[in-house]
Design a protein around this motif. Structure first.
Motif, PDB file in Angstrom:
ATOM      1  N   ARG A 264      12.075   3.226  11.071  1.00  0.00           N
ATOM      2  CA  ARG A 264      11.758   3.283  12.461  1.00  0.00           C
ATOM      3  C   ARG A 264      10.763   2.549  12.770  1.00  0.00           C
ATOM      4  O   ARG A 264      10.767   1.769  13.767  1.00  0.00           O
ATOM      5  CB  ARG A 264      11.698   4.639  12.785  1.00  0.00           C
ATOM      6  N   ILE A 265       9.465   2.958  11.974  1.00  0.00           N
ATOM      7  CA  ILE A 265       8.406   2.089  12.414  1.00  0.00           C
ATOM      8  C   ILE A 265       8.416   0.599  12.065  1.00  0.00           C
ATOM      9  O   ILE A 265       8.004  -0.336  12.999  1.00  0.00           O
ATOM     10  CB  ILE A 265       7.063   2.630  11.496  1.00  0.00           C
ATOM     11  N   LEU A 266       9.089   0.252  10.973  1.00  0.00           N
ATOM     12  CA  LEU A 266       9.135  -1.083  10.446  1.00  0.00           C
ATOM     13  C   LEU A 266      10.105  -1.733  11.690  1.00  0.00           C
ATOM     14  O   LEU A 266       9.784  -2.881  12.024  1.00  0.00           O
ATOM     15  CB  LEU A 266       9.780  -1.136   9.128  1.00  0.00           C
ATOM     16  N   ALA A 267      11.130  -1.018  12.066  1.00  0.00           N
ATOM     17  CA  ALA A 267      12.030  -1.796  13.140  1.00  0.00           C
ATOM     18  C   ALA A 267      11.177  -2.006  14.272  1.00  0.00           C
ATOM     19  O   ALA A 267      11.636  -3.052  14.850  1.00  0.00           O
ATOM     20  CB  ALA A 267      13.259  -0.859  13.253  1.00  0.00           C
TER      21      ALA A 267
ATOM     22  N   VAL B 269       0.424  -2.483  10.442  1.00  0.00           N
ATOM     23  CA  VAL B 269       1.588  -1.499  10.047  1.00  0.00           C
ATOM     24  C   VAL B 269       2.019  -2.182   8.958  1.00  0.00           C
ATOM     25  O   VAL B 269       2.288  -1.250   7.842  1.00  0.00           O
ATOM     26  CB  VAL B 269       2.529  -1.184  11.168  1.00  0.00           C
ATOM     27  N   LEU B 270       2.425  -3.408   8.912  1.00  0.00           N
ATOM     28  CA  LEU B 270       3.145  -3.888   7.779  1.00  0.00           C
ATOM     29  C   LEU B 270       2.310  -3.910   6.699  1.00  0.00           C
ATOM     30  O   LEU B 270       2.643  -3.607   5.466  1.00  0.00           O
ATOM     31  CB  LEU B 270       3.423  -5.532   8.174  1.00  0.00           C
ATOM     32  N   TRP B 271       0.910  -4.220   6.790  1.00  0.00           N
ATOM     33  CA  TRP B 271      -0.105  -3.891   5.719  1.00  0.00           C
ATOM     34  C   TRP B 271      -0.133  -2.763   5.161  1.00  0.00           C
ATOM     35  O   TRP B 271      -0.308  -2.837   3.773  1.00  0.00           O
ATOM     36  CB  TRP B 271      -1.438  -4.331   6.380  1.00  0.00           C
ATOM     37  N   ARG B 272       0.094  -1.800   5.925  1.00  0.00           N
ATOM     38  CA  ARG B 272      -0.089  -0.335   5.216  1.00  0.00           C
ATOM     39  C   ARG B 272       1.152  -0.243   4.261  1.00  0.00           C
ATOM     40  O   ARG B 272       0.947   0.350   3.242  1.00  0.00           O
ATOM     41  CB  ARG B 272       0.112   0.578   6.323  1.00  0.00           C
TER      42      ARG B 272
ATOM     43  N   ILE C  88      -5.008   0.541   9.416  1.00  0.00           N
ATOM     44  CA  ILE C  88      -4.539   0.524   8.061  1.00  0.00           C
ATOM     45  C   ILE C  88      -5.219   1.484   7.076  1.00  0.00           C
ATOM     46  O   ILE C  88      -4.459   2.209   6.384  1.00  0.00           O
ATOM     47  CB  ILE C  88      -4.890  -1.039   7.524  1.00  0.00           C
ATOM     48  N   THR C  89      -6.395   1.769   7.173  1.00  0.00           N
ATOM     49  CA  THR C  89      -7.145   2.575   6.523  1.00  0.00           C
ATOM     50  C   THR C  89      -7.779   3.704   7.072  1.00  0.00           C
ATOM     51  O   THR C  89      -8.115   4.967   6.490  1.00  0.00           O
ATOM     52  CB  THR C  89      -8.356   2.073   5.631  1.00  0.00           C
ATOM     53  N   GLY C  90      -7.813   3.950   8.460  1.00  0.00           N
ATOM     54  CA  GLY C  90      -8.351   4.859   8.998  1.00  0.00           C
ATOM     55  C   GLY C  90      -9.885   5.012   8.890  1.00  0.00           C
ATOM     56  O   GLY C  90     -10.439   6.009   9.050  1.00  0.00           O
ATOM     57  N   GLY C  91     -10.397   4.152   8.137  1.00  0.00           N
ATOM     58  CA  GLY C  91     -12.066   4.058   7.923  1.00  0.00           C
ATOM     59  C   GLY C  91     -12.288   4.477   6.345  1.00  0.00           C
ATOM     60  O   GLY C  91     -13.303   4.335   5.934  1.00  0.00           O
TER      61      GLY C  91
ATOM     62  N   LEU D 172       6.500 -11.236   6.062  1.00  0.00           N
ATOM     63  CA  LEU D 172       7.032 -11.120   7.333  1.00  0.00           C
ATOM     64  C   LEU D 172       8.491 -11.033   7.172  1.00  0.00           C
ATOM     65  O   LEU D 172       9.324 -10.347   7.692  1.00  0.00           O
ATOM     66  CB  LEU D 172       6.736 -12.484   8.310  1.00  0.00           C
ATOM     67  N   LEU D 173       8.950 -11.969   6.276  1.00  0.00           N
ATOM     68  CA  LEU D 173      10.412 -11.989   5.969  1.00  0.00           C
ATOM     69  C   LEU D 173      10.885 -10.688   5.367  1.00  0.00           C
ATOM     70  O   LEU D 173      11.933  -9.738   5.815  1.00  0.00           O
ATOM     71  CB  LEU D 173      10.913 -13.143   4.771  1.00  0.00           C
ATOM     72  N   TRP D 174      10.020 -10.274   4.564  1.00  0.00           N
ATOM     73  CA  TRP D 174      10.362  -8.793   3.981  1.00  0.00           C
ATOM     74  C   TRP D 174      10.114  -7.728   4.900  1.00  0.00           C
ATOM     75  O   TRP D 174      11.117  -6.684   4.967  1.00  0.00           O
ATOM     76  CB  TRP D 174       9.169  -8.223   2.835  1.00  0.00           C
TER      77      TRP D 174
END
Lengths: 304, 291
Positions: free
Chosen positions: A270-273, B117-120, B228-231, A51-53
């Motif tokens: 952008r996506i991360l923000a 998203v973060l996981w990706r 994450i994986t789309g399957g 989360l920090l990252w």
């Protein structure tokens, strides 16, 4: 107030008797305590570092996001936020946050009202069929949504409600989340009825008793209900995915998925923000009101 | 005197909701599973055709296997981890509230698409996880290219959310009568023995509760694999809820999708019944005071 005993004694860890007898024992005890703290801190760090990252990466340039373990950006930039907010659609994320709010607010209010009324009925009245109805509540708790989703969709389609918020709002006005009813019933059962009986003696009818006596006592539990509903609705993805098709009515969860699908392959920041912004409301609410969450799950057990 | 039906008036919203949004859809999907229905023409009765088709449907077979693997991997790992941390927190440690909060944060956020998203990102080839692995001298892992690894990233995502199960365990652990441990210590029982013979039996009701809840939830996992994986790859994370979603809302095979949903439902139900039945043998209710 009398509802204290309904809560699990989370902080009431009874201090056990000191057990260390010899110096060697005490030494072993210290080592064990150290190992426990080390483990807890290590696990906590591994869990929270992503989360920090994420927060750090949202201020990085796209070239810096991959390939660096650290979370502090070398050349901090607000580009991700500025461009991410604009999106590749005609709408900004402001619109999507507003939509999320439009879904959450009625849903949370409907949930709190309908669940309080139903829980009052279950906890304070005897009537024919009560056992069966309460059993149905438990069965609904365990019933996988996957099995009712398709006919629900067909139903809402027949009513012409697709691409509106009605399919997301309406079930909550009918105590659609069995879990909350169950939680409130448990809570009410632990509250003595003295005050309600006194009110009845003074001539209040059952509805007045509900409004003026029960609801104020139920308030902490109702806050838990509202907070959980807020959180779940904020995170809900499948519901909006099925029922909403126009981008203009998308909530944040759908808009984020859309931005993954449509953003240029290298505009990661952008996506991360926007992910950071999407997490922010839930995080803020959690830290302001965390005791309601922890008490809520300890009291009733919760999915999550 | 008030009518004995007054309580039912308060239950009216629930009863209507139960009928309209639960019972009728429940029976409706059972009916649909015996039909062909594409939303345009009226449903056509097709008997057991959907179910016989499932027996030869290779996607279904693959999806079913992956789903079972996912559930049997995720639920034990998550629960074991939640219990382990709860047990450690239950020793008289300072800052218990701080750790409890810190561990609970992922449970609050974990359902969010933002975390998927973060996981990706962190499991990408040059992502955080691989950077950490290489920095400590290990080989980087191809997380999303390999079928088993890809499924495991979703298991890790859900294990990361062990906080809510942990809080429930912790509450149960703190409710265990401390005098039992003192008595056991006098009898000469070590820590491990008293954990095994006192703590564990006393918290079996909560283990049982967590087991059922986590299992029902794991069988319905959708967001993780979808985002994450789309399957993929090779449908290795194509869990049954994804298949149901595609059949119902992309291909509009409402009948076939309902049949898959019913198979999934029956699997969940059978496992729940087995759990309830076996619970008589291993779940311990001491002087049960619960109403």
């Amino acid at each position: 107030m009398s509802n204290v005993e309904t809560r699990m004694p989370l902080s009431a860890v009874a201090p056990a008797k000191p057990m260390a007898h010899s110096r060697a024992d005490r030494r072993a005890e210290q080592v064990q305590t150290f190992v426990r703290y080390a483990l807890l801190i290590a696990v906590g760090f591994v869990m929270l570092y992503p989360l920090l990252w994420l927060v750090g990466a949202s201020f990085k340039t796209n070239s810096e996001i991959f390939g660096s373990i650290g979370f502090i950006p070398e050349a901090p930039t607000l580009d991700g936020y500025r461009k991410g907010w604009e999106t590749s659609t005609p709408y900004t994320f402001g619109r999507f946050f507003w939509n999320t709010f439009l879904i959450i607010l009625p849903k949370t209010i409907f949930t709190a009202i309908s669940c309080a009324v139903v829980a009052y009925g279950f906890a304070r009245f005897e009537f024919p069929g009560k056992k069966v109805l309460f059993a149905s509540l438990i069965a609904t708790l365990l019933l996988p949504n996957v099995v009712t989703r398709i006919p629900q969709y067909i139903l809402f389609r027949e009513m012409g409600w697709l691409d509106s918020y009605l399919p997301l709002w309406v079930p909550s006005a009918f105590a659609g989340d069995a879990f909350f009813v169950f939680m409130l019933v448990q809570f009410l059962r632990a509250i003595p009825r003295d005050m309600e009986e006194a009110a009845r003696v003074d001539g209040a009818n059952s509805f007045q008793t509900l409004i003026y006596i029960v609801v104020p006592m139920l308030l902490p539990a109702l806050i838990s209900v509202a907070l959980f509903q807020f959180m779940w609705t904020m995170n809900d993805f499948l519901g909006p995915l099925i029922y909403l098709s126009s981008v203009e009515s998308f909530p944040v969860s759908l808009a984020l998925k859309l931005s993954i699908d449509t953003t240029e392959a290298f505009d990661w920041n952008r996506i991360l923000a926007m992910s950071v912004l999407a997490l922010l409301p839930a995080l803020i609410v959690f830290f302001i009101a965390q005791r309601y969450f922890i008490e809520g799950i300890s009291a009733g057990g919760v999915k999550g | 005197m008030e009518s004995r039906y007054l309580g039912l008036a308060y239950l009216a919203p629930y009863i209507i909701g139960l009928l309209v949004f639960t019972m009728i859809p429940f029976l409706g999907s059972l009916y649909l599973s015996f039909t062909d229905y594409n939303l345009i023409n009226a449903p056509v009765w097709s008997g057991l055709a959907n179910f016989t088709d499932l027996t030869t449907d290779r996607t279904f077979k693959r999806s079913l296997n992956v789903t079972l693997l996912y559930v049997f991997l995720t639920v034990p790992i998550k629960l074991a981890f939640a219990l382990l941390i709860a047990v450690i927190l239950n020793y008289r440690l300072r800052a218990i509230g701080f750790f409890r909060t810190a561990y609970y944060v992922p449970s609050i956020l974990g359902g969010s698409i933002a975390v998927a998203v973060l996981w990706r990102y962190i499991f990408a080839d040059a992502g955080l996880v691989n950077l950490v692995l290489t920095s400590i001298g290990l080989e980087p892992v191809n997380w999303f290219g390999d079928p088993v690894n890809a499924l495991f990233t979703i298991t890790l995502l859900r294990t990361w959310q062990f906080g809510s199960a942990m809080v429930i365990f912790l509450a149960a652990l703190q409710a265990v009568d401390k005098s039992l441990y003192e008595a056991a210590a006098i009898e000469g029982a070590g820590k491990w023995a008293s954990f095994w013979h006192i703590t564990l039996p006393l918290i079996t009701p909560v283990i049982f509760f967590n087991l059922i809840m986590q299992m029902v939830q794991a069988f319905q996992e959708f967001n993780g694999p979808y985002v994450i994986t789309g399957g993929g790859p090779l449908k290795s994370t194509y869990l049954l809820p994804l298949y149901i979603y595609d059949e119902a809302f992309k291909n509009f095979n409402m009948g076939y999708a309902s049949a898959i949903a019913w198979v999934l439902f029956i699997i969940i139900m059978v496992l729940t019944v087995v759990a309830f039945w076996s619970s008589k043998k291993w779940v311990y209710y001491a002087g049960d005071k619960r109403s």
